[in-house]
Design a protein around this motif. Structure first.
Motif, PDB file in Angstrom:
ATOM      1  N   ARG A  18     -30.718  -1.731 -26.551  1.00  0.00           N
ATOM      2  CA  ARG A  18     -30.210  -3.095 -26.583  1.00  0.00           C
ATOM      3  C   ARG A  18     -28.747  -3.099 -26.147  1.00  0.00           C
ATOM      4  NH1 ARG A  18     -31.411  -7.785 -28.920  1.00  0.00           N
ATOM      5  NH2 ARG A  18     -33.259  -7.061 -30.014  1.00  0.00           N
ATOM      6  N   TYR A  19     -28.405  -4.009 -25.247  1.00  0.00           N
ATOM      7  CA  TYR A  19     -27.002  -4.251 -24.898  1.00  0.00           C
ATOM      8  C   TYR A  19     -26.687  -5.663 -25.351  1.00  0.00           C
ATOM      9  CZ  TYR A  19     -26.949  -0.117 -21.869  1.00  0.00           C
ATOM     10  OH  TYR A  19     -26.999   1.162 -21.372  1.00  0.00           O
ATOM     11  N   GLY A  20     -26.011  -5.801 -26.453  1.00  0.00           N
ATOM     12  CA  GLY A  20     -25.727  -7.134 -26.978  1.00  0.00           C
ATOM     13  C   GLY A  20     -27.030  -7.860 -27.233  1.00  0.00           C
ATOM     14  N   LYS A  21     -27.164  -9.026 -26.590  1.00  0.00           N
ATOM     15  CA  LYS A  21     -28.400  -9.796 -26.812  1.00  0.00           C
ATOM     16  C   LYS A  21     -29.543  -9.296 -25.935  1.00  0.00           C
ATOM     17  CE  LYS A  21     -26.633 -14.271 -28.257  1.00  0.00           C
ATOM     18  NZ  LYS A  21     -25.971 -15.421 -27.661  1.00  0.00           N
ATOM     19  N   ARG A  22     -29.167  -8.529 -24.901  1.00  0.00           N
ATOM     20  CA  ARG A  22     -30.178  -8.137 -23.929  1.00  0.00           C
ATOM     21  C   ARG A  22     -30.919  -6.862 -24.339  1.00  0.00           C
ATOM     22  NH1 ARG A  22     -30.160  -9.703 -18.810  1.00  0.00           N
ATOM     23  NH2 ARG A  22     -27.954 -10.216 -18.888  1.00  0.00           N
ATOM     24  N   LEU A  23     -32.239  -6.959 -24.351  1.00  0.00           N
ATOM     25  CA  LEU A  23     -33.051  -5.786 -24.637  1.00  0.00           C
ATOM     26  C   LEU A  23     -33.383  -5.147 -23.283  1.00  0.00           C
ATOM     27  CD1 LEU A  23     -34.040  -4.534 -27.206  1.00  0.00           C
ATOM     28  CD2 LEU A  23     -36.062  -5.997 -27.098  1.00  0.00           C
ATOM     29  N   GLY A  42     -40.454  -0.088 -11.060  1.00  0.00           N
ATOM     30  CA  GLY A  42     -39.983  -1.350 -11.628  1.00  0.00           C
ATOM     31  C   GLY A  42     -38.987  -2.012 -10.699  1.00  0.00           C
ATOM     32  N   PRO A  43     -38.932  -3.341 -10.715  1.00  0.00           N
ATOM     33  CA  PRO A  43     -37.964  -4.039  -9.863  1.00  0.00           C
ATOM     34  C   PRO A  43     -36.526  -3.834 -10.362  1.00  0.00           C
ATOM     35  CG  PRO A  43     -39.104  -5.597 -11.296  1.00  0.00           C
ATOM     36  CD  PRO A  43     -39.758  -4.257 -11.498  1.00  0.00           C
ATOM     37  N   ASN A  44     -35.563  -4.330  -9.606  1.00  0.00           N
ATOM     38  CA  ASN A  44     -34.159  -4.224 -10.010  1.00  0.00           C
ATOM     39  C   ASN A  44     -33.979  -4.793 -11.408  1.00  0.00           C
ATOM     40  OD1 ASN A  44     -33.185  -5.045  -6.659  1.00  0.00           O
ATOM     41  ND2 ASN A  44     -33.200  -3.051  -7.605  1.00  0.00           N
ATOM     42  N   GLY A  45     -33.238  -4.074 -12.212  1.00  0.00           N
ATOM     43  CA  GLY A  45     -32.932  -4.556 -13.555  1.00  0.00           C
ATOM     44  C   GLY A  45     -34.041  -4.359 -14.571  1.00  0.00           C
ATOM     45  N   ALA A  46     -35.123  -3.660 -14.184  1.00  0.00           N
ATOM     46  CA  ALA A  46     -36.257  -3.484 -15.103  1.00  0.00           C
ATOM     47  C   ALA A  46     -35.916  -2.583 -16.289  1.00  0.00           C
ATOM     48  CB  ALA A  46     -37.448  -2.903 -14.347  1.00  0.00           C
ATOM     49  N   GLY A  47     -34.926  -1.707 -16.092  1.00  0.00           N
ATOM     50  CA  GLY A  47     -34.555  -0.794 -17.179  1.00  0.00           C
ATOM     51  C   GLY A  47     -34.810   0.668 -16.840  1.00  0.00           C
ATOM     52  N   LYS A  48     -35.029   0.958 -15.550  1.00  0.00           N
ATOM     53  CA  LYS A  48     -35.355   2.332 -15.143  1.00  0.00           C
ATOM     54  C   LYS A  48     -34.191   3.290 -15.424  1.00  0.00           C
ATOM     55  CE  LYS A  48     -36.078   1.084 -10.834  1.00  0.00           C
ATOM     56  NZ  LYS A  48     -35.766  -0.344 -10.956  1.00  0.00           N
ATOM     57  N   SER A  49     -33.012   2.942 -14.921  1.00  0.00           N
ATOM     58  CA  SER A  49     -31.870   3.859 -15.085  1.00  0.00           C
ATOM     59  C   SER A  49     -31.498   3.995 -16.558  1.00  0.00           C
ATOM     60  CB  SER A  49     -30.658   3.362 -14.289  1.00  0.00           C
ATOM     61  OG  SER A  49     -30.977   3.293 -12.929  1.00  0.00           O
ATOM     62  N   THR A  50     -31.605   2.902 -17.301  1.00  0.00           N
ATOM     63  CA  THR A  50     -31.293   2.954 -18.735  1.00  0.00           C
ATOM     64  C   THR A  50     -32.243   3.922 -19.442  1.00  0.00           C
ATOM     65  OG1 THR A  50     -30.548   0.665 -18.626  1.00  0.00           O
ATOM     66  CG2 THR A  50     -31.043   1.532 -20.813  1.00  0.00           C
ATOM     67  N   THR A  51     -33.536   3.841 -19.094  1.00  0.00           N
ATOM     68  CA  THR A  51     -34.524   4.756 -19.688  1.00  0.00           C
ATOM     69  C   THR A  51     -34.183   6.201 -19.337  1.00  0.00           C
ATOM     70  OG1 THR A  51     -36.218   3.051 -19.464  1.00  0.00           O
ATOM     71  CG2 THR A  51     -36.999   5.309 -19.791  1.00  0.00           C
ATOM     72  N   VAL A  87     -29.171  10.579 -11.721  1.00  0.00           N
ATOM     73  CA  VAL A  87     -29.246   9.168 -12.094  1.00  0.00           C
ATOM     74  C   VAL A  87     -28.435   8.333 -11.108  1.00  0.00           C
ATOM     75  CG1 VAL A  87     -29.017   7.507 -13.984  1.00  0.00           C
ATOM     76  CG2 VAL A  87     -29.159   9.933 -14.489  1.00  0.00           C
ATOM     77  N   GLU A  88     -29.079   7.308 -10.581  1.00  0.00           N
ATOM     78  CA  GLU A  88     -28.470   6.437  -9.569  1.00  0.00           C
ATOM     79  C   GLU A  88     -27.853   7.274  -8.453  1.00  0.00           C
ATOM     80  OE1 GLU A  88     -26.251   3.605 -11.906  1.00  0.00           O
ATOM     81  OE2 GLU A  88     -28.020   2.328 -12.045  1.00  0.00           O
ATOM     82  N   LYS A  89     -26.662   6.932  -8.003  1.00  0.00           N
ATOM     83  CA  LYS A  89     -26.095   7.647  -6.848  1.00  0.00           C
ATOM     84  C   LYS A  89     -25.400   8.937  -7.282  1.00  0.00           C
ATOM     85  CE  LYS A  89     -23.142   5.790  -4.413  1.00  0.00           C
ATOM     86  NZ  LYS A  89     -22.038   5.087  -4.296  1.00  0.00           N
TER      87      LYS A  89
HETATM   88  N1  LIG Z   1     -23.887  -0.458 -19.785  1.00  0.00           N
HETATM   89  C1  LIG Z   1     -24.534  -1.610 -19.801  1.00  0.00           C
HETATM   90  N2  LIG Z   1     -24.065  -2.691 -20.472  1.00  0.00           N
HETATM   91  C2  LIG Z   1     -24.735  -3.842 -20.515  1.00  0.00           C
HETATM   92  N3  LIG Z   1     -25.918  -4.077 -19.905  1.00  0.00           N
HETATM   93  C3  LIG Z   1     -26.448  -3.058 -19.210  1.00  0.00           C
HETATM   94  C4  LIG Z   1     -25.794  -1.781 -19.117  1.00  0.00           C
HETATM   95  N4  LIG Z   1     -26.580  -0.968 -18.362  1.00  0.00           N
HETATM   96  C5  LIG Z   1     -27.664  -1.700 -17.996  1.00  0.00           C
HETATM   97  N5  LIG Z   1     -27.581  -2.947 -18.517  1.00  0.00           N
HETATM   98  C6  LIG Z   1     -28.592  -4.024 -18.345  1.00  0.00           C
HETATM   99  O1  LIG Z   1     -29.842  -3.478 -18.655  1.00  0.00           O
HETATM  100  C7  LIG Z   1     -30.845  -3.957 -17.763  1.00  0.00           C
HETATM  101  C8  LIG Z   1     -31.549  -2.799 -17.113  1.00  0.00           C
HETATM  102  O2  LIG Z   1     -30.669  -2.148 -16.223  1.00  0.00           O
HETATM  103  P1  LIG Z   1     -31.030  -0.816 -15.464  1.00  0.00           P
HETATM  104  O3  LIG Z   1     -29.827  -0.374 -14.704  1.00  0.00           O
HETATM  105  O4  LIG Z   1     -31.617   0.146 -16.420  1.00  0.00           O
HETATM  106  O5  LIG Z   1     -32.170  -1.314 -14.486  1.00  0.00           O
HETATM  107  P2  LIG Z   1     -32.861  -0.577 -13.268  1.00  0.00           P
HETATM  108  O6  LIG Z   1     -34.318  -0.726 -13.436  1.00  0.00           O
HETATM  109  O7  LIG Z   1     -32.317   0.798 -13.131  1.00  0.00           O
HETATM  110  O8  LIG Z   1     -32.407  -1.477 -12.046  1.00  0.00           O
HETATM  111  P3  LIG Z   1     -32.057  -1.084 -10.501  1.00  0.00           P
HETATM  112  O9  LIG Z   1     -33.363  -1.014  -9.766  1.00  0.00           O
HETATM  113  O10 LIG Z   1     -31.240  -2.228 -10.049  1.00  0.00           O
HETATM  114  O11 LIG Z   1     -31.315   0.224 -10.519  1.00  0.00           O
HETATM  115  C9  LIG Z   1     -30.128  -4.889 -16.797  1.00  0.00           C
HETATM  116  O12 LIG Z   1     -30.302  -6.201 -17.241  1.00  0.00           O
HETATM  117  C10 LIG Z   1     -28.692  -4.459 -16.902  1.00  0.00           C
HETATM  118  O13 LIG Z   1     -27.833  -5.537 -16.652  1.00  0.00           O
END
Ligand SMILES: Nc1ncnc2c1ncn2[C@@H]1O[C@H](COP(=O)(O)OP(=O)(O)OP(=O)(O)O)[C@@H](O)[C@H]1O
Ligand SMILES: [Mg+2]
Length: 308
Positions: A18-23, A42-51, A87-89
């Motif tokens: 969870r980031y603040g209100k965002r899960l 998953g599409p952009n913002g799906a949560g892949k990099s966070t996972t 992770v990412e770049k």
């Molecule tokens: N450090 C952070 N602080 C707040 N919100 C974050 C943070 N990192 C990610 N998020 C939010 O978490 C959600 C998932 O982000 P994430 O980067 O995991 O997606 P992704 O699937 O990797 O997307 P992409 O394909 O664009 O790389 C997004 O809504 C993003 O804004």
């Protein structure tokens, strides 16, 4: 592709962030078996990099657990030594050579084994360019150097976060081939994230779809994509005639009209004769687009341009 063994290399249970209100990630249960090339789609913002960051213990989960090779990383970080991740770049010292960059990362792992550096440069096809400064590298070469960096510890599990992002079709193909080779020849289990269904389909044996932090489906690529009945959208004139013809074909399941297009489900083998029968009856067919339902679904969540 290797046959999946029984060993579970990576398992997450109710993994959430969870980031603040965002899960960002919501109760993920992932299972990656030994020998898998696992597509994390998953599409952009799906949560892949966070996972992936949680799996690599770069960030702490809000809830849930990650097991690597059967060990919970909260209680024991030892299994991380068998995991390579990107992770990412990838980030490099651009004014230093690729080899020097790899030496610096190796030193972080404890020792600099020059032989291993030569090996990883060879694996990713950069042997000839190892002494060039990274700033002279193309984007594709930098991606491959990033993979080389993740390969330094000779990992049993390699985690790659969108390694083909920003590459041209040729560069994408090179990375796909590299992934297949690492799996088949070096026995690595690979966890690969992507926002391209087509890419996952080409390289992975198992996959899942993540959308807004939640797992939508998980299974083998074969069961999810191969045997699917195909949804077909047809644009034809006169429309009424086309609709009644489709309804009269016993191999077609006509499902109605949507946004001016006629929709039906048809077995893949029957696509050509359906189109042929419409044309033969004098109907003008200007659109005939078959899609599997998962593909359809994925396009609907990613937007047309992204998924194609
Ligand atoms: N450090 C952070 N602080 C707040 N919100 C974050 C943070 N990192 C990610 N998020 C939010 O978490 C959600 C998932 O982000 P994430 O980067 O995991 O997606 P992704 O699937 O990797 O997307 P992409 O394909 O664009 O790389 C997004 O809504 C993003 O804004
Ligand atoms: Mg990402």
């Amino acid at each position: 592709m290797l046959e999946s063994g029984n060993g579970c290399v990576l398992q997450t249970r109710t993994l959430s962030k969870r980031y603040g209100k965002r899960l960002a990630v919501n109760k993920l249960d992932l299972e990656v078996a030994e020998g898998d090339i696992y597509g994390f789609l998953g599409p952009n913002g799906a949560g892949k990099s966070t996972t992936i960051r949680m799996i690599l213990t770069l960030i702490r989960p809000t809830e849930g657990s990650v097991q690597l090779f059967g060990t919970d990383v909260r209680s024991d970080r030892a299994p991380l030594a068998r995991v390579g991740g990107l992770v990412e770049k990838p980030d490099f010292y651009n004014y230093l050579s690729a080899r020097k960059n790899l030496e610096i990362v190796s030193a972080l792992y404890g020792s600099v084994d020059k032989k291993r550096i030569d090996e990883v440069l060879a694996i990713v096809g950069l042997s000839d360019r190892g002494d060039d400064r990274v700033k002279a590298y193309s984007h594709g070469m930098k991606q491959r150097l990033g993979i080389a960096q993740a390969l330094l510890p000779d990992p049993a599990l390699l985690i790659l976060d969108e390694p083909t992002n920003g590459l041209d079709p040729h560069g994408m193909k090179e990375v796909r081939e590299l992934i297949r080779r690492l799996n088949a020849e070096h026995g690595m289990t690979i966890f690969l994230s992507s926002h391209l269904l087509n890419e996952i389909e080409q390289v992975a044996n198992r996959m899942c779809i993540l959308h807004k932090g939640e797992l939508v489906v998980q299974g083998t690529v074969k069961e999810l994509l191969d045997k699917e009945a195909v949804t077909v959208r047809i644009t034809a004139e006169p429309k009424e005639q086309a609709a009644s013809l489709l309804q009269s074909m016993d191999w077609v399941n006509y499902t109605g009209e949507e946004n001016g297009e006629l929709t039906c489900t048809i077995a893949e083998n029957d696509l050509a004769r359906t189109n042929g029968a419409l044309i033969e009856a004098g109907v003008q067919v200007s659109g005939f687009s078959p899609r599997r339902s998962l593909e359809d679904y994925f396009i609907s969540i990613t937007g047309e341009a992204e998924a194609l």
